[in-house]
Enzyme design. Structure first.
Site, PDB file in Angstrom:
ATOM      1  N   LYS A 127       0.808  -1.226   0.000  1.00 12.25           N
ATOM      2  CA  LYS A 127       0.000   0.000   0.000  1.00 12.25           C
ATOM      3  C   LYS A 127       0.839   1.273   0.000  1.00 12.25           C
ATOM      4  O   LYS A 127       0.546   2.219  -0.735  1.00 12.25           O
ATOM      5  CB  LYS A 127      -0.937   0.015   1.217  1.00 12.25           C
ATOM      6  N   CYS A 143     -13.140  -3.465  10.542  1.00 11.34           N
ATOM      7  CA  CYS A 143     -14.016  -3.256   9.397  1.00 11.34           C
ATOM      8  C   CYS A 143     -14.439  -4.590   8.788  1.00 11.34           C
ATOM      9  O   CYS A 143     -15.566  -4.738   8.328  1.00 11.34           O
ATOM     10  CB  CYS A 143     -13.310  -2.402   8.345  1.00 11.34           C
TER      11      CYS A 143
END
Length: 249
Positions: A85, A188
């Protein structure tokens, strides 16, 4: 530093704001911001900070892009799945604005390396999803007297705070969360999160970073913004300084 003709065009909408102007834009171009986490909060924040012309952006994240990230992490596309990322974010920043120098740090921030990773930053933005990391970031930012913008989301809610706990009338992050609270909360992946929710909170976090670099409007330190999109409501509450805080008392 004189702005080039291209920069006068690129940042024209900043330059006409009396609160920013040429001096403010020059200050942004000379600033260094460290972003912890290139996920749901980091994605929009990184994009807007790069677009605003923050001269140096350090992105700290040891994770890789997963297909399930793309529902909310708009910095990445399908072709980025599997990429680190931080490196994918740095590539996106370089493509967005040549005035910005991105730096990818592919490691998890810990109490042992936090000072070295954050020490040269003017502002730290924490959007990570790990509470132990949040405490390490907050303690390091406090010790180095670096303004901390801390943001979090869950399902349809978000919160945002700015911390400068070394000031006599401002709380630190530990004034807010306590000494060593139990933070075994859902992720999440377990609880779900509305994708656009991360865009809202990440963009607000970028705004507070810019406010910390070029002050405008009311000082947001010592306040907590709570966003509840199920109720279509924004609330701001004051955070008092804890006289018994182990971090700043």
């Amino acid at each position: 530093m004189a702005l080039s003709d291209a920069q006068l065009d690129r940042y024209a909408r900043h330059l006409i704001l009396k609160e920013i102007g040429g001096a403010g834009q020059t200050r942004l171009l000379g600033a260094h911001v460290a972003v912890i986490g290139a996920g749901g909060i980091g994605s929009p924040a990184i994009q807007y900070l790069a677009a605003a012309g923050v001269g140096r952006l350090t992105v700290i994240d040891d994770d890789r892009v997963d297909l399930s990230n793309l529902q909310r992490q708009t910095l990445f596309g399908t072709a980025d799945v599997g990429r680190v990322k931080a490196e994918a974010a740095a590539t996106a920043v370089a493509a967005l604005n040549p005035d910005v120098t991105p730096s990818a740090v592919v490691e998890r921030l810990t109490p042992a390396n936090a000072a070295a990773l954050l020490g040269s930053a003017n502002v730290v933005l924490d959007g990570c999803d790990n509470f132990a990391t949040r405490l390490a970031v907050a303690d390091t930012a406090f010790a180095a007297r670096i303004p901390l913008v801390s943001a979090a989301v869950g399902q349809f809610e978000g919160q945002l705070g700015v911390f400068r706990g070394w000031e006599a009338d401002k709380p630190c992050y530990r004034c807010f969360v306590g000494a060593a609270p139990d933070r075994d909360t859902g992720s999440c992946a377990e609880d779900g999160v509305m994708g656009a929710m991360t865009g809202v909170v990440g963009s607000l976090a970028a705004l507070e970073v810019l406010r910390a670099l070029v002050p405008f409007g009311a000082d947001s330190a010592g306040k907590l913004l709570i966003v509840d999109t199920l109720d279509f409501r924004f609330r701001t509450i004051g955070l008092p300084k804890d006289p018994g805080c182990p971090g700043c008392s």
